[in-house]
Design a protein around this motif. Sequence first.
Motif, PDB file in Angstrom:
ATOM      1  N   THR A  96      35.386  39.859  33.971  1.00 51.78           N
ATOM      2  CA  THR A  96      35.613  40.970  34.883  1.00 51.78           C
ATOM      3  C   THR A  96      37.051  41.456  34.706  1.00 51.78           C
ATOM      4  N   VAL A  97      37.298  42.683  35.141  1.00 53.52           N
ATOM      5  CA  VAL A  97      38.644  43.255  35.015  1.00 53.52           C
ATOM      6  C   VAL A  97      39.664  42.394  35.751  1.00 53.52           C
ATOM      7  N   THR A 127      39.526  39.165  36.504  1.00 55.71           N
ATOM      8  CA  THR A 127      39.721  37.881  35.826  1.00 55.71           C
ATOM      9  C   THR A 127      40.569  38.047  34.574  1.00 55.71           C
ATOM     10  N   TYR A 128      40.300  39.105  33.834  1.00 56.93           N
ATOM     11  CA  TYR A 128      41.068  39.394  32.622  1.00 56.93           C
ATOM     12  C   TYR A 128      42.532  39.680  32.959  1.00 56.93           C
ATOM     13  N   LEU A 129      42.745  40.532  33.965  1.00 52.01           N
ATOM     14  CA  LEU A 129      44.106  40.911  34.331  1.00 52.01           C
ATOM     15  C   LEU A 129      44.872  39.758  34.965  1.00 52.01           C
ATOM     16  N   MET A 130      44.165  38.829  35.585  1.00 47.95           N
ATOM     17  CA  MET A 130      44.840  37.696  36.213  1.00 47.95           C
ATOM     18  C   MET A 130      45.645  36.903  35.180  1.00 47.95           C
ATOM     19  N   VAL A 131      45.032  36.623  34.045  1.00 52.15           N
ATOM     20  CA  VAL A 131      45.747  35.901  32.989  1.00 52.15           C
ATOM     21  C   VAL A 131      46.877  36.757  32.427  1.00 52.15           C
ATOM     22  N   SER A 132      46.631  38.056  32.263  1.00 55.41           N
ATOM     23  CA  SER A 132      47.663  38.955  31.735  1.00 55.41           C
ATOM     24  C   SER A 132      48.906  38.946  32.623  1.00 55.41           C
ATOM     25  N   MET A 133      48.701  39.101  33.928  1.00 55.76           N
ATOM     26  CA  MET A 133      49.838  39.205  34.844  1.00 55.76           C
ATOM     27  C   MET A 133      50.494  37.851  35.107  1.00 55.76           C
ATOM     28  N   ALA A 145      39.422  49.058  39.545  1.00 62.22           N
ATOM     29  CA  ALA A 145      38.146  48.647  38.938  1.00 62.22           C
ATOM     30  C   ALA A 145      37.250  47.993  39.983  1.00 62.22           C
ATOM     31  N   GLY A 146      35.949  48.129  39.794  1.00 67.89           N
ATOM     32  CA  GLY A 146      34.990  47.479  40.679  1.00 67.89           C
ATOM     33  C   GLY A 146      34.934  45.984  40.425  1.00 67.89           C
ATOM     34  N   SER A 147      34.373  45.255  41.363  1.00 66.05           N
ATOM     35  CA  SER A 147      34.344  43.796  41.252  1.00 66.05           C
ATOM     36  C   SER A 147      33.498  43.313  40.083  1.00 66.05           C
ATOM     37  N   GLU A 148      32.565  44.140  39.619  1.00 59.15           N
ATOM     38  CA  GLU A 148      31.691  43.734  38.518  1.00 59.15           C
ATOM     39  C   GLU A 148      32.036  44.425  37.197  1.00 59.15           C
ATOM     40  N   MET A 187      47.571  46.148  29.311  1.00 55.63           N
ATOM     41  CA  MET A 187      46.270  46.771  29.084  1.00 55.63           C
ATOM     42  C   MET A 187      45.625  46.077  27.886  1.00 55.63           C
ATOM     43  N   PRO A 188      44.300  46.044  27.829  1.00 57.98           N
ATOM     44  CA  PRO A 188      43.645  45.373  26.704  1.00 57.98           C
ATOM     45  C   PRO A 188      44.068  45.973  25.367  1.00 57.98           C
ATOM     46  N   SER A 189      44.398  45.130  24.424  1.00 58.41           N
ATOM     47  CA  SER A 189      44.833  45.625  23.112  1.00 58.41           C
ATOM     48  C   SER A 189      43.700  46.325  22.367  1.00 58.41           C
TER      49      SER A 189
END
Length: 246
Positions: A49-50, A52-58, A37-40, A182-184
């Motif tokens: 952002t992708v 930031t979202y994935l950081m919490v997930s992982m 994914a791109g930074s934005e 992945m996002p629910s």
Amino acid sequence: MNALIKLELARALRNKKFLFFSVLYPSFLFLIFASSAGSEDRIDGTGLTVATYLMVSMASFGALTAVLMGNSERIAKERENGWVRQLRLTPLPGRGYVLAKIASAAVVSLPSVVVVFLAAAAIKHVHLDAWQWLALTGVIWAGSLVFAALGVAIGYLASGDAVRPITMIIYFGLSILGGLWMPSTTFPQILQDIAKWLPTHAYAALGRSIEQSQAPSATDVAILAVYFVLFAGGAAWLYRKDTLKA
């Protein structure tokens, strides 16, 4: 009990395979998933952002790995080789053994969270306020106690041979259906409805609310609290049952 916690920590830190999968593996997954994914690029409906979202997930996934996989298999094997029976001959109360397992697992989960955060900040340039980093670390670390209790319960429920497949099914089921990989929101509606009631979904949602500078949802907090009571209560009941059987 303090001596047992120190022993458990020493054993975990000597297990290089466990440390890799609980501390480094989640950060590798984060970098792989976020690289596409791109930074934005942002996740619909969240404003995040992708990366930031994935950081919490992982980070949540890493903590889950540390407390669930480590506890369940270790306890099942200790029951099988007679270590738990030996501990019952010492002054250590039964609740002390269970609490020591939960506490030591929670300590080991902290590095997995921090490593994901470092990778996100240094490589994917995730920027948050200082209070958000601290709050995220505290919430994800504290929330891992729910799954530490689940790990103890599984360890007393399953035999040494059966514990790994049972744990893996629960581990991947909670991770994937709970929206950690992945996002629910990308799931079919029936799976979205199921995900909302899973502890992993509520767990990650607490972290994302901090990233959005919002108060945690009371529903998510209540879901985690109920699951903790169920898992801890189940672990205590299974421990007493195992004691009577012995």
